[in-house]
Design a protein around this motif. Structure first.
Motif, PDB file in Angstrom:
ATOM      1  N   GLU A 169     -22.545 -23.883  57.052  1.00 12.35           N
ATOM      2  CA  GLU A 169     -23.835 -23.357  57.515  1.00 12.35           C
ATOM      3  C   GLU A 169     -24.189 -22.036  56.832  1.00 12.35           C
ATOM      4  O   GLU A 169     -25.316 -21.555  56.964  1.00 12.35           O
ATOM      5  CB  GLU A 169     -23.806 -23.168  59.031  1.00 12.35           C
ATOM      6  N   SER A 206     -28.746 -16.702  51.532  1.00  5.68           N
ATOM      7  CA  SER A 206     -29.577 -15.691  52.176  1.00  5.68           C
ATOM      8  C   SER A 206     -28.751 -14.779  53.076  1.00  5.68           C
ATOM      9  O   SER A 206     -29.170 -13.667  53.397  1.00  5.68           O
ATOM     10  CB  SER A 206     -30.681 -16.369  52.992  1.00  5.68           C
ATOM     11  N   SER A 232     -24.192 -28.203  50.685  1.00  6.43           N
ATOM     12  CA  SER A 232     -24.252 -26.855  51.241  1.00  6.43           C
ATOM     13  C   SER A 232     -24.207 -25.803  50.146  1.00  6.43           C
ATOM     14  O   SER A 232     -23.734 -26.041  49.033  1.00  6.43           O
ATOM     15  CB  SER A 232     -23.081 -26.640  52.214  1.00  6.43           C
ATOM     16  N   ASP A 233     -24.677 -24.616  50.498  1.00  2.78           N
ATOM     17  CA  ASP A 233     -24.645 -23.497  49.547  1.00  2.78           C
ATOM     18  C   ASP A 233     -23.216 -23.109  49.187  1.00  2.78           C
ATOM     19  O   ASP A 233     -22.951 -22.699  48.051  1.00  2.78           O
ATOM     20  CB  ASP A 233     -25.381 -22.287  50.138  1.00  2.78           C
ATOM     21  N   LYS A 239     -25.453 -19.587  54.082  1.00  3.85           N
ATOM     22  CA  LYS A 239     -26.449 -19.699  53.019  1.00  3.85           C
ATOM     23  C   LYS A 239     -26.365 -18.467  52.113  1.00  3.85           C
ATOM     24  O   LYS A 239     -25.838 -17.422  52.501  1.00  3.85           O
ATOM     25  CB  LYS A 239     -27.864 -19.800  53.603  1.00  3.85           C
ATOM     26  N   GLU A 260     -30.682 -31.205  50.136  1.00  2.12           N
ATOM     27  CA  GLU A 260     -30.355 -30.366  51.276  1.00  2.12           C
ATOM     28  C   GLU A 260     -28.978 -30.680  51.841  1.00  2.12           C
ATOM     29  O   GLU A 260     -28.403 -29.874  52.561  1.00  2.12           O
ATOM     30  CB  GLU A 260     -31.415 -30.546  52.372  1.00  2.12           C
TER      31      GLU A 260
END
Length: 347
Positions: free
Chosen positions: A218, A222, A162-163, A220, A159
């Motif tokens: 931060e 998504s 980061s993406d 993502k 985790e």
């Protein structure tokens, strides 16, 4: 195993373990240990088990692989606090980093493939009253493409990566190792093309968009489904980029009431994109009656005010007449002109 291989393994074991006294009866434990060594050596010989050596080394003798997927410069005490506390609690680094040997570089012995965060933490601890802590590494022989996949596999479930870091790594690897063939890359990573596409779209976001977020880490994958459609049309894209620059500049100047969270900023992008889309809809093409044997088209705004007139002269050219004093705004005329370029100008 063939008799020849059995003989080879027996000879190899005899080197590792001295032969038992012929007059002494081996204990059941001795047989078990010998059998275990025999099985282990057989596995090593067959390639089913890989013996990768581990060492405790000076982190200053390790350099970070230039294609590592971690943004090393972005690491700090806050982002690494959990790992620092874990190493202090255990008194050592528990999970080894994956490295490969460096050749022809007097300053370094190893190159870090996986474990940049562990490397940073050990260096930080050694510089802050814990010089006894050393860097635990596992040494492997890897090509660049193998190193990329090993690094990706190890970090995919973490985790703390980061993406956006992972996305940039994928975009770079696509060109370096897979000749831009997304299908081949997805297959090598054992993932779907759709999954990989979301990461690549995230990595391709304009710098103005990334700069509007206080912490781009931060973002993502998504979120890409909400941002990408806003950038599809040129006019909407321009409006969104302008809003992104406004937010970034406003934050730099300390303005209040700016969208702060990732969802809030994306909603702000959606608002300006929708306004631009509505403005385009208000500009309608109205066909006027033929005049002097030529076709005329008058572009009007949503209130019916004429903005400009198109007159077809021949098959290779058109002429325009503007109506700057009839009440239309400059922005509406600019929008109408962009529509004309899209309509008549061949790419």
């Amino acid at each position: 195993m063939s008799s020849k291989n059995k003989s080879f393994m027996a000879d190899l074991v005899s080197v590792v373990e001295p032969a038992a006294d012929a007059n002494s009866r081996p204990s059941r434990l001795g047989v078990g240990v010998l059998s275990g060594r025999n099985n282990r050596l057989a596995e090593l010989a067959s390639g089913s088990v890989v013996n990768n050596p581990q060492e405790l080394v000076d982190p200053d003798r390790c350099r970070i692989w230039i294609r590592h997927n971690r943004d090393y410069a972005a690491l700090n005490e806050t982002r690494c606090s959990d790992l620092i506390e874990s190493i202090l609690a255990q008194g050592k680094q528990e999970v080894p980093a994956i490295v490969r040997r460096v050749h022809n570089d007097p300053n370094y012995d190893y190159e870090v493939i996986c474990g940049a965060r562990r490397h940073w933490c050990v260096k930080w601890l050694r510089a802050n009253n814990h010089p006894e802590i050393r860097y635990l590494v596992e040494i492997r022989d890897l090509t660049d493409e193998q190193a990329f996949r090993v690094s990706d596999l190890e970090n995919r479930a973490r985790e703390d990566l980061s993406d956006i870091e992972r996305a940039r790594d994928y975009l770079q690897a696509l060109g370096l190792y897979y000749n831009g063939r997304q299908k081949d890359m997805a297959k090598r990573l054992n993932q779907s093309e759709a999954w990989l596409s979301r990461y690549l779209d995230l990595a391709r976001l304009p710098t103005d968009i990334l700069g509007s977020f206080a912490d781009p880490f931060e973002l993502k994958i998504s979120h890409i489904g909400a941002i990408k459609p806003l950038l599809k049309e040129d006019d909407c894209r321009a409006a969104v980029l302008s809003e992104a620059r406004r937010i970034r500049e406003g934050r730099r100047m300390g303005e209040e009431d700016l969208p702060a969270t990732v969802p809030d900023i994306i909603r702000a992008f959606g608002v300006v994109a929708n306004k631009e889309a509505e403005a385009r809809k208000k500009t309608a093409l109205v066909k006027a009656p033929k005049k002097s044997g030529s076709d005329q088209i008058v572009l009007r705004n949503g209130s019916g005010v004429p903005l400009l007139r198109i007159e077809g002269k021949d098959r290779k050219s058109i002429s325009l007449t503007l109506f700057p004093k009839d009440g239309g705004s400059k922005e509406e005329v600019e929008t109408a002109l962009r529509d004309l370029l899209d309509r008549y100008w061949e790419d």
